[in-house]
Design a protein around this motif. Structure first.
Motif, PDB file in Angstrom:
ATOM      1  N   LEU A   1       0.832  -1.216   0.000  1.00 49.03           N
ATOM      2  CA  LEU A   1       0.000   0.000   0.000  1.00 49.03           C
ATOM      3  C   LEU A   1       0.865   1.264   0.000  1.00 49.03           C
ATOM      4  O   LEU A   1       0.368   2.359   0.214  1.00 49.03           O
ATOM      5  CB  LEU A   1      -0.924  -0.005   1.226  1.00 49.03           C
ATOM      6  N   ARG A   2       2.176   1.074  -0.199  1.00 50.35           N
ATOM      7  CA  ARG A   2       3.151   2.166  -0.214  1.00 50.35           C
ATOM      8  C   ARG A   2       3.194   2.932   1.112  1.00 50.35           C
ATOM      9  O   ARG A   2       3.336   4.147   1.149  1.00 50.35           O
ATOM     10  CB  ARG A   2       2.895   3.117  -1.373  1.00 50.35           C
ATOM     11  N   MET A   3       3.083   2.171   2.191  1.00 48.08           N
ATOM     12  CA  MET A   3       3.178   2.756   3.529  1.00 48.08           C
ATOM     13  C   MET A   3       4.526   2.404   4.140  1.00 48.08           C
ATOM     14  O   MET A   3       5.082   1.351   3.835  1.00 48.08           O
ATOM     15  CB  MET A   3       2.069   2.232   4.422  1.00 48.08           C
ATOM     16  N   PRO A   4       5.027   3.269   5.011  1.00 48.52           N
ATOM     17  CA  PRO A   4       6.305   2.952   5.659  1.00 48.52           C
ATOM     18  C   PRO A   4       6.176   1.707   6.537  1.00 48.52           C
ATOM     19  O   PRO A   4       5.087   1.389   7.021  1.00 48.52           O
ATOM     20  CB  PRO A   4       6.606   4.191   6.497  1.00 48.52           C
ATOM     21  N   PRO A   5       7.285   1.017   6.738  1.00 45.47           N
ATOM     22  CA  PRO A   5       7.253  -0.209   7.540  1.00 45.47           C
ATOM     23  C   PRO A   5       7.034   0.082   9.017  1.00 45.47           C
ATOM     24  O   PRO A   5       7.358   1.155   9.506  1.00 45.47           O
ATOM     25  CB  PRO A   5       8.633  -0.812   7.311  1.00 45.47           C
ATOM     26  N   LEU A   6       6.490  -0.907   9.694  1.00 44.96           N
ATOM     27  CA  LEU A   6       6.434  -0.851  11.147  1.00 44.96           C
ATOM     28  C   LEU A   6       7.851  -1.065  11.668  1.00 44.96           C
ATOM     29  O   LEU A   6       8.612  -1.852  11.112  1.00 44.96           O
ATOM     30  CB  LEU A   6       5.523  -1.953  11.689  1.00 44.96           C
ATOM     31  N   VAL A   7       8.183  -0.381  12.735  1.00 46.87           N
ATOM     32  CA  VAL A   7       9.494  -0.504  13.359  1.00 46.87           C
ATOM     33  C   VAL A   7       9.329  -1.231  14.688  1.00 46.87           C
ATOM     34  O   VAL A   7       8.391  -0.948  15.442  1.00 46.87           O
ATOM     35  CB  VAL A   7      10.125   0.895  13.575  1.00 46.87           C
TER      36      VAL A   7
END
Length: 175
Positions: free
Chosen positions: A54-60
């Motif tokens: 979905l072109r979202m940043p990864p969870l950290v």
């Protein structure tokens, strides 16, 4: 200079691998064992692939959230009930019979709920669950911490992931 034509799938693959390795490298410490890193990678990989699609940043990975998840998972170790902690974080829980369940399998079950989610109506298919998936892809969620325990008496495996900021607010779309 000649550059071969590369597909968007190739670039997505490279992007996802970079995101996963960045997320895992961020949590490495002198006291983190190889086994712990493997478990963290198993929890992060599929969840971050779903976000990347979905072109979202990864969870950290967040050690505070992981400690919270571990404390709660240890409480569930006695009865293995599929019961939420009702804490201040977003939360996904998983239970499987037997002792062989992995974080990858729990993440696959949660991400697999995507097939039941309709973005247009912001709802799950009739009689289906999709809240685990929407928590994973919740746009404002940035951090995650998870835990896995084998329940006493052969009752199975309990896993939980906690997310911050939490998601799944009624009437809001995840992304």
């Amino acid at each position: 200079m000649f550059f071969p034509k590369l597909s968007s799938t190739f670039f997505l693959f490279l992007f996802l691998n970079l995101l996963i390795s960045t997320s895992i490298n961020a949590i490495k410490s002198p006291t983190t064992t190889r086994s712990q890193l493997n478990i963290i990678k198993q929890f992060l990989t599929l969840q971050n692939k779903a976000r990347g699609a979905l072109r979202m940043p990864p969870l950290v990975w967040d050690t505070k959230l992981a400690r919270y998840a571990d404390i709660y998972a240890r409480q569930r170790r006695n009865d293995c009930l599929l019961k939420h902690s009702n804490g201040p974080y977003g939360e996904n829980i998983f239970w499987g019979s037997g002792d062989g369940w992995t974080p990858t399998q729990a993440s696959l079950a949660w991400v697999g709920e995507q097939r039941w989610y309709s973005y247009g109506s912001n709802s799950c298919g009739a009689g289906r669950e999709c809240g685990h998936y929407t928590q994973i892809v919740w746009k404002r969620t940035k951090r995650v911490g998870c835990a896995r325990v084998t329940c006493f008496g052969g009752r199975g495996v309990f896993m939980t992931c906690n997310y911050f900021p939490p998601g799944n607010f009624i009437g809001e779309k995840p992304y």
